[in-house]
Design a protein around this motif. Structure first.
Motif, PDB file in Angstrom:
ATOM      1  N   PHE A 108       0.837  -1.210   0.000  1.00  0.00           N
ATOM      2  CA  PHE A 108       0.000   0.000   0.000  1.00  0.00           C
ATOM      3  C   PHE A 108       0.868   1.256   0.000  1.00  0.00           C
ATOM      4  O   PHE A 108       0.545   2.255  -0.648  1.00  0.00           O
ATOM      5  N   GLY A 109       1.983   1.222   0.721  1.00  0.00           N
ATOM      6  CA  GLY A 109       2.891   2.375   0.737  1.00  0.00           C
ATOM      7  C   GLY A 109       3.453   2.673  -0.634  1.00  0.00           C
ATOM      8  O   GLY A 109       3.685   3.832  -0.986  1.00  0.00           O
ATOM      9  N   ALA A 110       3.660   1.625  -1.450  1.00  0.00           N
ATOM     10  CA  ALA A 110       4.118   1.829  -2.829  1.00  0.00           C
ATOM     11  C   ALA A 110       3.036   2.524  -3.646  1.00  0.00           C
ATOM     12  O   ALA A 110       3.326   3.407  -4.462  1.00  0.00           O
ATOM     13  N   TRP A 111       1.784   2.120  -3.444  1.00  0.00           N
ATOM     14  CA  TRP A 111       0.657   2.762  -4.146  1.00  0.00           C
ATOM     15  C   TRP A 111       0.556   4.236  -3.772  1.00  0.00           C
ATOM     16  O   TRP A 111       0.368   5.094  -4.628  1.00  0.00           O
ATOM     17  N   VAL A 112       0.686   4.531  -2.483  1.00  0.00           N
ATOM     18  CA  VAL A 112       0.620   5.922  -2.021  1.00  0.00           C
ATOM     19  C   VAL A 112       1.718   6.752  -2.672  1.00  0.00           C
ATOM     20  O   VAL A 112       1.472   7.842  -3.213  1.00  0.00           O
ATOM     21  N   LEU A 113       2.946   6.256  -2.642  1.00  0.00           N
ATOM     22  CA  LEU A 113       4.058   7.025  -3.192  1.00  0.00           C
ATOM     23  C   LEU A 113       3.956   7.157  -4.703  1.00  0.00           C
ATOM     24  O   LEU A 113       4.353   8.182  -5.270  1.00  0.00           O
ATOM     25  N   TRP A 114       3.448   6.138  -5.379  1.00  0.00           N
ATOM     26  CA  TRP A 114       3.270   6.220  -6.832  1.00  0.00           C
ATOM     27  C   TRP A 114       2.447   7.451  -7.193  1.00  0.00           C
ATOM     28  O   TRP A 114       2.779   8.201  -8.115  1.00  0.00           O
ATOM     29  N   PRO A 126      14.461  16.680  -6.884  1.00  0.00           N
ATOM     30  CA  PRO A 126      14.677  15.382  -7.519  1.00  0.00           C
ATOM     31  C   PRO A 126      14.642  14.229  -6.507  1.00  0.00           C
ATOM     32  O   PRO A 126      15.141  14.345  -5.387  1.00  0.00           O
ATOM     33  N   CYS A 127      14.038  13.147  -6.902  1.00  0.00           N
ATOM     34  CA  CYS A 127      13.971  11.967  -6.057  1.00  0.00           C
ATOM     35  C   CYS A 127      13.820  10.731  -6.931  1.00  0.00           C
ATOM     36  O   CYS A 127      13.531  10.833  -8.118  1.00  0.00           O
ATOM     37  N   ALA A 128      14.056   9.586  -6.344  1.00  0.00           N
ATOM     38  CA  ALA A 128      13.890   8.305  -7.033  1.00  0.00           C
ATOM     39  C   ALA A 128      12.895   7.474  -6.255  1.00  0.00           C
ATOM     40  O   ALA A 128      12.784   7.581  -5.031  1.00  0.00           O
ATOM     41  N   LEU A 129      12.156   6.626  -6.968  1.00  0.00           N
ATOM     42  CA  LEU A 129      11.082   5.844  -6.361  1.00  0.00           C
ATOM     43  C   LEU A 129      11.435   4.370  -6.363  1.00  0.00           C
ATOM     44  O   LEU A 129      11.773   3.807  -7.408  1.00  0.00           O
ATOM     45  N   ILE A 130      11.369   3.749  -5.188  1.00  0.00           N
ATOM     46  CA  ILE A 130      11.592   2.318  -5.052  1.00  0.00           C
ATOM     47  C   ILE A 130      10.296   1.686  -4.565  1.00  0.00           C
ATOM     48  O   ILE A 130       9.777   2.034  -3.492  1.00  0.00           O
ATOM     49  N   LEU A 131       9.762   0.772  -5.351  1.00  0.00           N
ATOM     50  CA  LEU A 131       8.513   0.089  -5.035  1.00  0.00           C
ATOM     51  C   LEU A 131       8.830  -1.332  -4.575  1.00  0.00           C
ATOM     52  O   LEU A 131       9.450  -2.097  -5.305  1.00  0.00           O
ATOM     53  N   ILE A 132       8.398  -1.667  -3.366  1.00  0.00           N
ATOM     54  CA  ILE A 132       8.566  -3.025  -2.857  1.00  0.00           C
ATOM     55  C   ILE A 132       7.204  -3.707  -2.905  1.00  0.00           C
ATOM     56  O   ILE A 132       6.251  -3.253  -2.266  1.00  0.00           O
ATOM     57  N   ALA A 133       7.106  -4.765  -3.688  1.00  0.00           N
ATOM     58  CA  ALA A 133       5.852  -5.514  -3.832  1.00  0.00           C
ATOM     59  C   ALA A 133       4.665  -4.603  -4.129  1.00  0.00           C
ATOM     60  O   ALA A 133       3.649  -4.657  -3.447  1.00  0.00           O
ATOM     61  N   PRO A 134       4.755  -3.752  -5.148  1.00  0.00           N
ATOM     62  CA  PRO A 134       3.613  -2.890  -5.482  1.00  0.00           C
ATOM     63  C   PRO A 134       2.424  -3.753  -5.907  1.00  0.00           C
ATOM     64  O   PRO A 134       2.549  -4.554  -6.844  1.00  0.00           O
ATOM     65  N   PRO A 135       1.276  -3.635  -5.257  1.00  0.00           N
ATOM     66  CA  PRO A 135       0.166  -4.577  -5.486  1.00  0.00           C
ATOM     67  C   PRO A 135      -0.625  -4.272  -6.750  1.00  0.00           C
ATOM     68  O   PRO A 135      -1.823  -3.972  -6.722  1.00  0.00           O
TER      69      PRO A 135
END
Length: 207
Positions: A108-114, A126-135
């Motif tokens: 869920f945290g990946a969904w929020v950050l997306w 500038p930032c980079a996005l790391i998704l762990i197990a994006p559902p």
């Protein structure tokens, strides 16, 4: 060094935990926890694993509880208000730690950050996005996501909510040239594979 902190959030105070490397940091990572309705919090084992990877990579890390979780004020807002919580936490973190910023979300945290990442990039730089197990098999990841940001996804090959093929195909369309890599033998919770995930995340922080 780990410090309990309070962040001024849009729905009230947010409970947080800031960890800094002993020898100083070369940047920072904001870590967002899984779904509050299913027990997600800053104490999640995968977030603890991500914080350890940050420590090894020389990064400060901020874990925080979304509104309505733990000591954080407010109530669950279906992921909408939680995006504002993440943005407020990113601002708080970048005011205290200099250097590159990684946005790390689990499930869920990946969904929020997306969905929050475009505003974050416009606000904190500038930032980079790391998704762990994006559902991506069970939650919608819109086209309004981080198309201009570097995106790196880590998934387990036994994940029932984030099939490797789904994530790879979706990133190819929504966030090219986003990278998708697999932790073998891992389910959605990385049961028994946290050490492997920690090592894998280190690759993202040093790439």
């Amino acid at each position: 060094m780990i410090e309990a902190v309070t962040i001024d959030g849009p729905a009230g105070d947010l409970e947080g935990r800031l960890e800094r490397p002993e020898t100083g940091s070369r940047g920072a990572a904001l870590l967002c926890h899984p779904h509050p309705r299913f027990g997600g919090s800053l104490d999640d084992a995968v977030l603890s694993c991500a914080a350890a990877a940050c420590r090894t990579a020389g990064l400060a890390s901020l874990r925080f509880n979304f509104r309505g979780v733990g000591a954080s004020a407010g109530r669950f807002d279906e992921g909408i208000g939680e995006q504002d919580d993440a943005l407020a936490s990113a601002r708080w973190l970048t005011q205290r730690v200099q250097g590159p910023l990684w946005l790390v979300g689990y499930s869920f945290g990946a969904w929020v950050l997306w969905h929050a990442a475009p505003r974050m990039a416009a606000t904190v730089g500038p930032c980079a996005l790391i998704l762990i197990a994006p559902p991506m098999d069970v939650m919608p990841f819109s086209r309004d996501g981080p198309s201009a940001l570097p995106v790196h996804a880590w998934i387990g090959d036994q994940d029932a909510f984030a099939a490797a093929g789904t994530v790879r195909d979706r990133l190819a369309v929504l966030a090219p040239p986003g990278r998708t890599q697999v932790v073998t033998g891992a389910d959605h919770f990385f049961t028994g594979r946290l050490a492997a995930l920690e090592g894998a995340l280190g690759e993202s922080f040093t790439a």
